[in-house]
Design a protein around this motif. Structure first.
Motif, PDB file in Angstrom:
ATOM      1  N   TYR A 188     125.687  39.011  85.640  1.00  0.00           N
ATOM      2  CA  TYR A 188     125.880  39.695  84.356  1.00  0.00           C
ATOM      3  C   TYR A 188     127.224  40.411  84.268  1.00  0.00           C
ATOM      4  CZ  TYR A 188     120.965  39.118  83.013  1.00  0.00           C
ATOM      5  OH  TYR A 188     119.749  38.608  82.647  1.00  0.00           O
ATOM      6  N   GLU A 189     127.794  40.387  83.066  1.00  0.00           N
ATOM      7  CA  GLU A 189     128.949  41.236  82.776  1.00  0.00           C
ATOM      8  C   GLU A 189     128.577  42.147  81.624  1.00  0.00           C
ATOM      9  OE1 GLU A 189     132.405  38.786  81.948  1.00  0.00           O
ATOM     10  OE2 GLU A 189     131.919  37.621  83.743  1.00  0.00           O
ATOM     11  N   VAL A 190     128.851  43.432  81.784  1.00  0.00           N
ATOM     12  CA  VAL A 190     128.493  44.409  80.757  1.00  0.00           C
ATOM     13  C   VAL A 190     129.762  45.105  80.280  1.00  0.00           C
ATOM     14  CG1 VAL A 190     127.105  46.472  80.252  1.00  0.00           C
ATOM     15  CG2 VAL A 190     126.278  44.807  81.934  1.00  0.00           C
ATOM     16  N   SER A 191     129.920  45.230  78.964  1.00  0.00           N
ATOM     17  CA  SER A 191     131.059  45.994  78.452  1.00  0.00           C
ATOM     18  C   SER A 191     130.604  46.823  77.253  1.00  0.00           C
ATOM     19  CB  SER A 191     132.206  45.065  78.065  1.00  0.00           C
ATOM     20  OG  SER A 191     131.754  44.122  77.128  1.00  0.00           O
ATOM     21  N   VAL A 192     131.328  47.905  76.997  1.00  0.00           N
ATOM     22  CA  VAL A 192     130.919  48.784  75.896  1.00  0.00           C
ATOM     23  C   VAL A 192     132.059  49.063  74.920  1.00  0.00           C
ATOM     24  CG1 VAL A 192     129.162  49.961  77.308  1.00  0.00           C
ATOM     25  CG2 VAL A 192     131.428  50.956  77.105  1.00  0.00           C
ATOM     26  N   GLN A 193     131.655  49.349  73.699  1.00  0.00           N
ATOM     27  CA  GLN A 193     132.572  49.837  72.668  1.00  0.00           C
ATOM     28  C   GLN A 193     131.919  51.067  72.076  1.00  0.00           C
ATOM     29  OE1 GLN A 193     132.664  46.136  70.238  1.00  0.00           O
ATOM     30  NE2 GLN A 193     134.885  46.362  70.333  1.00  0.00           N
ATOM     31  N   ARG A 204     134.542  42.100  61.699  1.00  0.00           N
ATOM     32  CA  ARG A 204     134.743  40.671  61.484  1.00  0.00           C
ATOM     33  C   ARG A 204     133.542  39.892  62.009  1.00  0.00           C
ATOM     34  NH1 ARG A 204     140.183  40.887  60.236  1.00  0.00           N
ATOM     35  NH2 ARG A 204     141.279  42.443  61.473  1.00  0.00           N
ATOM     36  N   ASN A 205     133.489  38.634  61.556  1.00  0.00           N
ATOM     37  CA  ASN A 205     132.395  37.783  62.009  1.00  0.00           C
ATOM     38  C   ASN A 205     132.980  36.634  62.822  1.00  0.00           C
ATOM     39  OD1 ASN A 205     129.939  36.642  62.337  1.00  0.00           O
ATOM     40  ND2 ASN A 205     129.698  35.956  60.222  1.00  0.00           N
ATOM     41  N   SER A 206     132.539  36.498  64.064  1.00  0.00           N
ATOM     42  CA  SER A 206     133.057  35.388  64.861  1.00  0.00           C
ATOM     43  C   SER A 206     131.870  34.630  65.433  1.00  0.00           C
ATOM     44  CB  SER A 206     133.962  35.886  65.982  1.00  0.00           C
ATOM     45  OG  SER A 206     133.175  36.403  67.021  1.00  0.00           O
ATOM     46  N   SER A 207     132.106  33.362  65.804  1.00  0.00           N
ATOM     47  CA  SER A 207     130.980  32.539  66.220  1.00  0.00           C
ATOM     48  C   SER A 207     130.337  33.065  67.504  1.00  0.00           C
ATOM     49  CB  SER A 207     131.418  31.088  66.393  1.00  0.00           C
ATOM     50  OG  SER A 207     132.485  31.058  67.321  1.00  0.00           O
ATOM     51  N   HIS A 208     131.136  33.601  68.433  1.00  0.00           N
ATOM     52  CA  HIS A 208     130.442  33.999  69.645  1.00  0.00           C
ATOM     53  C   HIS A 208     130.102  35.477  69.780  1.00  0.00           C
ATOM     54  CE1 HIS A 208     133.718  34.278  72.979  1.00  0.00           C
ATOM     55  NE2 HIS A 208     133.222  35.445  72.827  1.00  0.00           N
ATOM     56  N   ARG A 209     130.752  36.312  69.017  1.00  0.00           N
ATOM     57  CA  ARG A 209     130.390  37.737  69.033  1.00  0.00           C
ATOM     58  C   ARG A 209     129.550  38.146  67.822  1.00  0.00           C
ATOM     59  NH1 ARG A 209     133.542  41.154  72.747  1.00  0.00           N
ATOM     60  NH2 ARG A 209     132.226  40.804  74.527  1.00  0.00           N
ATOM     61  N   GLY A 210     129.482  37.288  66.793  1.00  0.00           N
ATOM     62  CA  GLY A 210     128.795  37.682  65.569  1.00  0.00           C
ATOM     63  C   GLY A 210     129.607  38.746  64.843  1.00  0.00           C
ATOM     64  N   GLN A 239     126.752  39.744  78.920  1.00  0.00           N
ATOM     65  CA  GLN A 239     126.850  38.299  79.057  1.00  0.00           C
ATOM     66  C   GLN A 239     126.267  37.914  80.416  1.00  0.00           C
ATOM     67  OE1 GLN A 239     130.433  36.202  77.787  1.00  0.00           O
ATOM     68  NE2 GLN A 239     130.509  35.228  79.789  1.00  0.00           N
ATOM     69  N   GLY A 240     125.312  37.015  80.389  1.00  0.00           N
ATOM     70  CA  GLY A 240     124.675  36.610  81.643  1.00  0.00           C
ATOM     71  C   GLY A 240     124.903  35.127  81.895  1.00  0.00           C
ATOM     72  N   ARG A 241     125.180  34.778  83.154  1.00  0.00           N
ATOM     73  CA  ARG A 241     125.333  33.370  83.491  1.00  0.00           C
ATOM     74  C   ARG A 241     124.222  32.991  84.461  1.00  0.00           C
ATOM     75  NH1 ARG A 241     128.500  30.777  87.305  1.00  0.00           N
ATOM     76  NH2 ARG A 241     129.337  32.801  87.905  1.00  0.00           N
ATOM     77  N   ASP A 242     123.495  31.948  84.088  1.00  0.00           N
ATOM     78  CA  ASP A 242     122.441  31.435  84.946  1.00  0.00           C
ATOM     79  C   ASP A 242     123.107  30.748  86.136  1.00  0.00           C
ATOM     80  OD1 ASP A 242     120.510  29.779  86.155  1.00  0.00           O
ATOM     81  OD2 ASP A 242     119.321  29.776  84.307  1.00  0.00           O
ATOM     82  N   LEU A 243     122.880  31.242  87.344  1.00  0.00           N
ATOM     83  CA  LEU A 243     123.621  30.754  88.511  1.00  0.00           C
ATOM     84  C   LEU A 243     123.280  29.319  88.892  1.00  0.00           C
ATOM     85  CD1 LEU A 243     123.652  33.974  90.734  1.00  0.00           C
ATOM     86  CD2 LEU A 243     125.512  33.063  89.324  1.00  0.00           C
ATOM     87  N   THR A 244     122.108  28.835  88.486  1.00  0.00           N
ATOM     88  CA  THR A 244     121.785  27.432  88.790  1.00  0.00           C
ATOM     89  C   THR A 244     122.297  26.477  87.724  1.00  0.00           C
ATOM     90  OG1 THR A 244     119.554  28.298  88.446  1.00  0.00           O
ATOM     91  CG2 THR A 244     119.932  27.026  90.457  1.00  0.00           C
ATOM     92  N   SER A 245     122.003  26.782  86.444  1.00  0.00           N
ATOM     93  CA  SER A 245     122.385  25.825  85.393  1.00  0.00           C
ATOM     94  C   SER A 245     123.789  26.088  84.847  1.00  0.00           C
ATOM     95  CB  SER A 245     121.377  25.895  84.241  1.00  0.00           C
ATOM     96  OG  SER A 245     121.543  27.124  83.566  1.00  0.00           O
ATOM     97  N   ALA A 269     124.317  28.017  82.476  1.00  0.00           N
ATOM     98  CA  ALA A 269     124.149  28.394  81.065  1.00  0.00           C
ATOM     99  C   ALA A 269     124.506  29.869  80.860  1.00  0.00           C
ATOM    100  CB  ALA A 269     122.710  28.139  80.630  1.00  0.00           C
ATOM    101  N   ILE A 270     125.092  30.141  79.686  1.00  0.00           N
ATOM    102  CA  ILE A 270     125.498  31.513  79.363  1.00  0.00           C
ATOM    103  C   ILE A 270     124.557  32.063  78.302  1.00  0.00           C
ATOM    104  CG2 ILE A 270     127.316  32.898  78.261  1.00  0.00           C
ATOM    105  CD1 ILE A 270     128.357  31.951  80.844  1.00  0.00           C
ATOM    106  N   LEU A 271     124.107  33.299  78.480  1.00  0.00           N
ATOM    107  CA  LEU A 271     123.383  33.942  77.381  1.00  0.00           C
ATOM    108  C   LEU A 271     124.051  35.270  77.043  1.00  0.00           C
ATOM    109  CD1 LEU A 271     121.411  36.281  78.760  1.00  0.00           C
ATOM    110  CD2 LEU A 271     119.960  34.331  79.217  1.00  0.00           C
ATOM    111  N   ARG A 272     123.994  35.599  75.761  1.00  0.00           N
ATOM    112  CA  ARG A 272     124.643  36.834  75.321  1.00  0.00           C
ATOM    113  C   ARG A 272     123.661  37.706  74.566  1.00  0.00           C
ATOM    114  NH1 ARG A 272     128.664  33.108  74.189  1.00  0.00           N
ATOM    115  NH2 ARG A 272     130.427  33.357  75.617  1.00  0.00           N
ATOM    116  N   GLY A 273     123.688  38.992  74.894  1.00  0.00           N
ATOM    117  CA  GLY A 273     122.861  39.955  74.179  1.00  0.00           C
ATOM    118  C   GLY A 273     123.730  41.140  73.799  1.00  0.00           C
ATOM    119  N   CYS A 274     123.308  41.863  72.797  1.00  0.00           N
ATOM    120  CA  CYS A 274     124.105  42.998  72.351  1.00  0.00           C
ATOM    121  C   CYS A 274     123.154  44.099  71.930  1.00  0.00           C
ATOM    122  CB  CYS A 274     124.960  42.502  71.200  1.00  0.00           C
ATOM    123  SG  CYS A 274     125.666  43.769  70.196  1.00  0.00           S
ATOM    124  N   MET A 275     123.535  45.322  72.243  1.00  0.00           N
ATOM    125  CA  MET A 275     122.686  46.454  71.861  1.00  0.00           C
ATOM    126  C   MET A 275     123.526  47.520  71.165  1.00  0.00           C
ATOM    127  SD  MET A 275     120.155  48.733  74.235  1.00  0.00           S
ATOM    128  CE  MET A 275     121.315  48.943  75.562  1.00  0.00           C
TER     129      MET A 275
END
Ligand code: ADP
Ligand code: MG
Length: 335
Positions: free
Chosen positions: A138-143, A168-174, A225-231, A233-239
């Motif tokens: 996982y990578e965590v960053s804050v604003q 702004r609206n972007s495809s990967h950050r929304g 941002q989390g990266r599945d270490l086997t596949s 695959a990247i998943l992104r969450g925001c709070m």
């Protein structure tokens, strides 16, 4: 299938209420809150006609003796969801002095026990990420930003710059504020420093009588941002963790100029937020996100797959009863 989807949608908005204790030095002969039980709060609403009462029901109601740890423990599943790639929004609503900042940040003299949701959420996030370290990286960053008079400002600046920023609206950050500093964090120590910086910047320009922090919305955004270490695959969450501007009605006959303008902006954005949440709760196909900067910013964390927690705050003083009832009505609209 559709039935399940609808259930999910409804389950994604929860409403909690917290009553703060009387402050030291205050006499507490009479509380505006009659009693609390099982998610129901009953208010004393005396009138010319005598004693009156009115009850409101929420997913959870915390009384004056609830600890910060107790309040947070009910939010822990939300933190886990962020690491699973969901968007989450927790916001504190209520009149100035009702305890919003106490819940989100803590008291002015912060101790580990009195830390609010913001610190606890990040500390939990790191802890869960660490438990998953064999399967996910996982990578965590804050604003941290502030919305004041419908203008967005970065709170994580060290040079006092005060640029107006755009959402702004972007495809990967929304929907996001790409020009505000994004700071990678890997421990609670990093977080404490950043929050201190943000608090300091939020207080700029505030005087005792003219506390700007109660008239702006502040938002701590955590990107995961989390990266599945086997596949791979990247998943992104925001709070988004939001401490809203005070919801009190300002008497238009008594204020003019800047103060009136501020009041109108706050009013507009809180109504916009109420309208968005209400239309989501009613499953209305049109959700009016575009009516304020606040709802634009929170767009991807309200509705859809996102999980929302509206946390309303009440003062116990009898003088505050009018504002408390209007806060409870605001919340009841979506509960
Ligand atoms: P707001 O942010 O809604 O304007 P604050 O969080 O600043 O309100 O709370 C007002 C005062 O009440 C502060 O002195 C705060 O420390 C105190 N307070 C608020 N909630 C609690 C609580 N649950 N327990 C103890 N003190 C509280
Ligand atoms: Mg506050």
């Amino acid at each position: 299938k559709l039935y399940n989807q609808v259930q999910d949608l409804k389950g994604s908005i929860r409403v909690y209420c917290r009553v703060r204790p009387f402050l030291s030095g205050q006499s507490n002969h009479f509380s505006a809150v009659d009693h609390i039980e099982e998610g129901i709060i009953t208010m004393n609403t005396p009138s010319r006609h005598g004693k009156g009462q009115r009850s409101f029901s929420f997913n959870k109601v915390f009384g004056p003796s609830a600890s910060q740890a107790e309040v947070f423990s009910d939010m822990q599943p939300l933190i886990r969801s962020v690491l699973d790639g969901y968007n989450v929004c927790i916001f504190a609503y209520g009149q100035t002095g009702s305890g919003k900042t106490f819940t989100m940040t803590g008291p002015r003299e912060l101790t580990e026990k009195s830390q609010g949701v913001n610190y606890r959420a990040l500390s939990d996030l790191f802890q869960i990420a660490n438990q998953r370290k064999d399967t996910f990286s996982y990578e965590v960053s804050v604003q941290m930003i502030e919305i004041y008079n419908e203008q967005v400002r970065d709170l994580l600046v060290t040079d006092g710059t005060n640029r107006r920023l755009e959402i702004r609206n972007s495809s990967h950050r929304g929907h996001s504020v790409p020009d505000a500093n994004v700071v990678p964090v890997s421990s609670t120590f990093d977080v404490i420093d950043l929050m201190n910086l943000g608090q300091k910047n939020r207080a700029v320009g505030a005087t005792a009588l003219n506390d700007r922090s109660s008239r702006s919305h502040s938002c701590l955004t955590v990107h995961v941002q989390g990266r599945d270490l086997t596949s791979g695959a990247i998943l992104r969450g925001c709070m988004h963790l939001v401490d809203l501007a005070g919801s009190e009605r300002v008497d238009k006959s008594e204020v003019t100029g800047d103060r009136l303008k501020e009041a109108q902006h706050i009013n507009k954005s809180l109504s916009a937020l109420g309208d968005v949440i209400a239309s989501l709760a009613q499953k209305n196909p049109h959700v009016p996100y575009r009516n304020s900067k606040l709802t634009q910013l929170l767009q991807d964390s309200l509705g859809g797959q996102a999980k929302t927690l509206m946390f309303v705050h009440i003062s116990p003083e009898p003088d505050a009863i009018g504002e408390s009832i209007s806060t409870l009505k605001f919340a009841e609209r979506v509960a």
